[in-house]
Design an enzyme around this catalytic site. Structure first.
Site, PDB file in Angstrom:
ATOM      1  N   GLU A 225      -9.934  -1.062   6.304  1.00 34.55           N
ATOM      2  CA  GLU A 225      -8.731  -1.045   7.666  1.00 34.55           C
ATOM      3  C   GLU A 225      -9.632  -1.161   8.838  1.00 34.55           C
ATOM      4  OE1 GLU A 225      -4.876   1.393   6.524  1.00 34.55           O
ATOM      5  OE2 GLU A 225      -6.040   1.982   7.752  1.00 34.55           O
TER       6      GLU A 225
ATOM      7  N   SER B  27       0.769   6.392   2.608  1.00 34.87           N
ATOM      8  CA  SER B  27       1.344   7.326   3.622  1.00 34.87           C
ATOM      9  C   SER B  27       2.941   8.632   3.176  1.00 34.87           C
ATOM     10  CB  SER B  27       2.063   6.896   4.307  1.00 34.87           C
ATOM     11  OG  SER B  27       0.682   6.986   5.930  1.00 34.87           O
TER      12      SER B  27
ATOM     13  N   GLN C 250       0.682  -1.111   0.361  1.00 33.86           N
ATOM     14  CA  GLN C 250       0.147  -0.074  -0.396  1.00 33.86           C
ATOM     15  C   GLN C 250       0.670   1.577  -0.492  1.00 33.86           C
ATOM     16  OE1 GLN C 250      -2.814  -0.133   2.948  1.00 33.86           O
ATOM     17  NE2 GLN C 250      -3.164   2.307   3.679  1.00 33.86           N
TER      18      GLN C 250
END
Lengths: 401, 375, 401, 375
Positions: free
Chosen positions: A246, A130, A127
């Protein structure tokens, strides 16, 4: 009001348990070094076996290779795996988050191309959300994606806190395609092959010394236009889906994040059971962990009735992390300095502080919960309605000050 | 009434800051976690600064300074996580000085490095003097055996601060009656311990019926030495907290999220202010302890225990706040916050542990409430 | 570095102690009911005796009836009074805050008229600053003062948290004279005779049931123009002086706010000394209170060198209140439910929660300290630069949201 | 798996809310602090709602509901600080029902009101059954004397919840061997205690060798009754915390400072969210306790103790937060926050106290870590 399996769940549990009884001996060790390609390989092949047995992605729709089962059935798998002492599937990020995102926002071609290899562990996912300057403030990502004349895109930027990047085949990357739009609106989601030229992965070591995460550098990485998921400028919507899944993962009970309170109690019982201070502190943290467990059953019940968990799911994470920090502290106080160099307690002590901000700091979580769950008024947002290009992260606040 | 540093004390503190400012102590603390060879030997810095002789009287070649001064140096060592064997050194030199030991001159010049092996004085009369057993429990202090021609020392102590590579140990031991005696030995086995905090040197010591020399100090002086260790640990923590606070404040000013410097958010601001509150409290108690040892010795156990309790908690809080303020990056290997965190975690468990210090404060006032009667 | 008296301080202490030895028998009890006029009267006459002995307002300049002494000399008086078990002067607010404000900002006429009766306790003062909608946000006071054709002013509004209002002769009142100015600039400070027509005082009972404070209602109260202190629109500056002296009072050591940690220890020793949990909790809070005491000596040293304490003085209040809350909690846990109806412990339990917000909430204090002491950036201020009249407290935030 | 309320349970909860909504319980709680005559008699409300028979089996005239249902009613009582003698009632009816006592019908109809006088079961085998002595210490539970023709009861217990004006007491006592027995008496002296929280009825009971009837229940059932008290106190606190949270949230939306609603400030917002976090945890444990007593009785002591520990701390936090959020006004007599605060402070010290509950959780897992092994 009961915690017993329904007949259907009991049957499912038996099915899982029987399969595990037959195949348990093939399982790799539950903990290992992901820097070691051999360990990754055995975990990959274990996922393949699980998938062939129908034990991976069970909550995915059947048409996409899942079994269309409820979240409780996934929890039953987790419980049985834990009971048998064997690891689950390797690609937690892919199966739990990226697959559902592709199912929700991907094109038919994307679903056809990516879902099956993901399920089988042939292609692991990571992923790429961030960034160093966009952690809690995820919509502030600065990784740029510029469209080329041929319709392809070139991505440049830096991602961080990426699990599995060192052996992932693909990453799901949130990038800014329109810096003139306000911050949430100029984002697009891309599938990025992790072996594409221009990608560098660097392990990011934590307090413990282990590289739990990676930094991923993208330097003019080219992806074709069929790698866009959810449409150009649809990135934030796709990201929200991932964040929701999530929360569902948390809601379905990541109860102790790998640390076992019974082991804490056992260690303390051996060392300091006669001290009422120890007993009191153990009582306090145990009660909190029990609350998370039974609160988890409440969430799971809601989930199995089709209710999507809200941001309050984050409260369980806050409680768990803090109770485990208290547990590590208590063990070290009781066992003395030697506990810090003990593999289990030293690792626990070192691992937890970083976990506090994983997935957004505790403070951001509390703000979100206060506003979305309790309806408390929002803070003044100085970045609202401002085109991202003008949002020179430093200057805007200085103007406002 | 004058509860502030003198000019000389300000100077001493600045000199310590300067001396340490020339060494990359933090980088060394990080590197040494992986490679023991990366440990910097800071003893020459300490010798050059005159720290070994700090508490040694002038006639014996020392500087004849006071406890308060020693705590100021400890504070500066803490600020940069300097691996100077200071906590073990100061009580050792204090005891040797009381006993006017012949080695003092060699100690003051840094030629010989003594280290104190502390033992916990009993809280109540029924208890005995104890040391760490290495598993979080208490064990009897080493014993002096006087049966032969010369006294001998037998026993062990775990997790002794600064013990590795010492030239001689000044050991808080007990005699056959359980009374405390100070024994000096130079023939010891020290097993260095791989420490969670590589900026701190720790070792297990074993005395296998080795020859020992008894010092002419009494029970009160050995009790005082224990509390001096507590006060030094506290002062060192004050320096570390101050440094952590500084880094956290800077980052909170520079880092932006949602269009604002993160320090403008109350949650971040208030957590940092809490570090300041704890720092101010810890420093006030550092002053109290430094002043009490020389001016109100009867209060020194309370002052030192309170200082250690508050400073230890302050350091734990400051380390965690530093990580929190920095978000995920504060928990990565390259950052300094984990070094502060490691320091906090290890030190909280050494020399009796912070909980023992807190307990002693409670015991002291339960037995003598007048200790906290308003002046 | 020492806490012993200088020769001069020692002489002063002797003087105070000797006077007290001679007059101690005339002193009223240190605690009493301020709702009872007889008790107020004996306290008033005790203040008069103290003033005649030169023991009141010792830090005031000699020209205004003080003795031009340093803050340590005041602390020595406090210590000796406590030692003798006698109360200090009745008018703590007047002597500590209002007198210094008049000295700093008042006219010569005001000084001549008000200071001497204040010192002697003939006229007690109260502070009319806080309002129901302007507590922590003091500059938001809404009490209006409108100038009349003859130059007099008419005041209307409501004040709250006023100590001594029920027997005060004068109040120092912060009021808004110019609603078109931005909030800090339209304020003026007035001396208000508490027996003026239009003033109503109502006791404000606390959790404990006692009326520690009052509400004061001003309904078209007329004051002449010679009652303005520090000039029209000079109110905020005068208020800041008062706040600074308030900090000095804290800095000079309101160490235990009337509660004695030695009594806590004595009560616990009698009841639960053998429980290590009790001992640990007592140790924690005692260490904090000791820190406040010795931190107080540091502040006092700075004060006696002419350094004005900053907002960080508030940290001592935060520590003290929270440590005493922990103490009350510990006593009640140890002594059981009976402690709650015990005069001392029940009162302590009930009194402390209110004290947390007295003089501004703990949170406002932390914000101020973060910004002024540590230089952390300010929050965005939505009320900055806005004329008060437009600052309809509700609407502005809704616009900003 | 189904860990949610059934429709019937939702209905029961709503019915309790409605029944209590018609009474000004908070005003009464405030007025009664000054004037005992202002105390509202809510027993008729309880009887009308059928609560006395809630745990009594249907053949005996009760509703035959479960622990979970009783906890839901307790929760609603807590939400409005209703002075219904429910905590003393439920365990008493449960024990009477186990023993199939002839008074059950009169109890179920509300004609006779029984109250349980709890005794603390020992944590380890070496200890005995104890009650409060009124000064924060433990005293032996009342003793049953069997010497004469009929058993008699002697002894006392302090701070018994709901004891004043009860028609009969179901007493956890011990026999000559120290084994627990349940004794029913109706000739007792109850001295009502002026309570810090006037919304709670509390009294000291004295048994002066009075005639007693022994119930046919065993040690496990008396142990269970103690933990039922704990669970009821916990559930009641959950209701109070929920109410306090609601008031705090509203005020934080309506009150403005510095031009913003105070709930927009992180410090206020995060404190309120902390109340929510604690509420959610307390409620999860209320569910656990309610479910465990009927479905996993071996876990009930752990569940009830954990519930009480977390809920008691949540209530203390919520009461203080409510005061803090309201600023000074929250600490004045007219406000509701002090009523919540008084409730929190008194109840934390009753029935063993919250610290005992926490300690029992620790003891339980130290002795049997498997209790917290992941399911």
């Amino acid at each position: 009001m009961d915690l017993d399996d329904t007949p259907d769940q009991a049957a499912w549990r038996t099915e899982v348990r029987q399969w595990l009884a037959r195949h348990q001996s093939d399982a790799p060790p539950a903990r290992g070094d992901f820097e070691d390609p051999a360990y990754v390989e055995v975990r990959r092949s274990w996922q393949r076996s699980l998938t062939e047995a129908g034990l991976v992605g069970v909550t995915w729709p059947e048409e996409h290779g899942g079994r269309g089962r409820g979240p409780v059935d996934q929890v039953i798998i987790n419980q049985e795996m834990a009971r048998a002492g064997v690891p689950g599937h390797l690609d937690v990020i892919g199966i739990g988050l990226m697959g559902p995102c592709i199912i929700a926002h991907g094109s038919d071609e994307q679903r056809a191309r990516y879902l099956a290899p993901m399920l089988h562990g042939d292609e692991v996912w990571c992923q790429l959300f961030s960034e160093p300057a966009a952690g809690s403030d995820l919509a502030g990502v600065q990784t740029r994606a510029v469209e080329q004349a041929d319709g392809s895109w070139r991505l440049t930027g830096q991602k961080v806190w990426t699990t599995s990047a060192q052996f992932a085949a693909f990453g799901m990357c949130l990038a800014r395609t329109d810096p003139d739009a306000v911050k949430h609106q100029g984002l697009t989601m891309f599938i990025v092959p992790m072996d594409a030229p221009g990608i560098t992965v660097r392990g990011l070591r934590q307090i413990s010394g282990e590289a739990e995460f990676n930094e991923v550098f993208l330097d003019d990485v080219t992806v074709t236009d069929d790698m866009v998921v959810g449409g150009v400028r649809g990135g934030w919507k796709a990201a929200l889906t991932v964040l929701m899944f999530e929360r569902m993962m948390i809601g379905a009970g990541a109860e102790t994040i790998g640390f076992r309170p019974d082991r804490v109690a056992t260690a303390l019982a051996a060392a300091g059971a006669d001290d009422p201070r120890v007993c009191h502190r153990l009582g306090e943290l145990t009660a909190e962990l029990l609350a998370v467990r039974y609160g988890g059953f409440r969430s799971l019940t809601a989930l199995s009735r089709g209710q999507i968990p809200g941001p309050e799911a984050g409260l369980a994470k806050i409680t768990t992390v803090n109770a485990l920090i208290a547990a590590a502290d208590l063990v070290c106080d009781t066992l003395g300095p030697g506990a810090l160099t003990d593999e289990e307690w030293g690792y626990m002590t070192s691992f937890l502080p970083g976990l506090k901000s994983a997935g957004g700091t505790e403070q951001i979580l509390r703000t979100t919960i206060g506003e979305r769950v309790l309806g408390l008024p929002a803070e003044p947002r100085v970045d609202k309605g401002v085109p991202f290009r003008e949002l020179r992260t430093r200057q805007i606040a200085e103007v406002a000050a | 009434m004058n509860f502030a540093l003198s000019d000389e004390q300000e100077f001493l503190r600045e000199a310590a800051r300067d001396a340490l400012g020339r060494v990359a102590t933090l980088a060394a603390a990080r590197d040494a976690l992986e490679d023991p060879a990366a440990i910097l030997d800071l003893w020459p810095v300490a010798v050059k600064a005159g720290w070994p002789g700090l508490l040694i009287s002038e006639p014996a070649g020392g500087a004849g300074l006071g406890t308060f001064d020693a705590l100021l140096v400890a504070e500066r060592l803490g600020a940069v996580l300097a691996r100077v064997p200071f906590i073990g050194l100061m009580p050792a030199t204090a005891l040797l000085d009381r006993a006017a030991h012949p080695c003092l001159e060699a100690v003051a010049t840094g030629e010989r490095r003594p280290v104190f092996v502390p033992a916990r004085p009993p809280v109540s009369g029924a208890e005995s003097w104890t040391v760490e057993d290495g598993h979080g429990r208490s064990a009897p202090a080493p014993r002096v055996i006087r049966s032969g021609a010369h006294p001998r020392l037998d026993g062990q102590a775990a997790y002794v601060i600064d013990a590795p590579d010492a030239d001689l140990l000044v050991v808080a031991a007990t005699d056959a009656t359980g009374s405390p005696v100070a024994a000096v030995v130079d023939a010891m086995q020290v097993q260095p311990v791989a420490a969670y905090d590589a900026s701190r040197s720790v070792g297990h010591v074993t005395f296998d019926n080795v020859p020992a020399e008894l010092l002419d100090v009494d029970s009160a002086e050995l009790t005082d030495a224990w509390y001096l260790v507590q006060a030094l640990i506290a002062a060192e923590a004050v320096g570390t907290v101050e440094a952590a606070l500084g880094v956290s404040v800077s980052y909170a000013k520079d880092r932006y999220a949602f269009g604002r410097a993160i320090g403008s958010y109350q949650a971040v601001k208030h957590e940092i202010v809490e570090v300041l509150r704890r720092l101010e409290n810890a420093r006030a108690l550092q002053f109290y302890a430094g002043w009490a040892r020389d001016s109100r010795p009867a209060e020194f156990p309370l002052a030192a225990s309170a200082a250690r309790s508050v400073a230890g908690n302050a350091l734990d809080f400051a380390a965690r706040a530093m990580i929190n303020v920095h978000g995920g990056i504060g928990a990565t290997w390259e950052h300094d916050a984990p070094l502060v965190f490691r320091r906090a975690q290890l030190t909280r468990r050494l020399a009796g542990g912070h909980a023992d210090a807190t307990y002693r404060v409670g015991q002291a006032v339960l037995h003598n409430p007048r200790l906290v009667t308003a002046a």
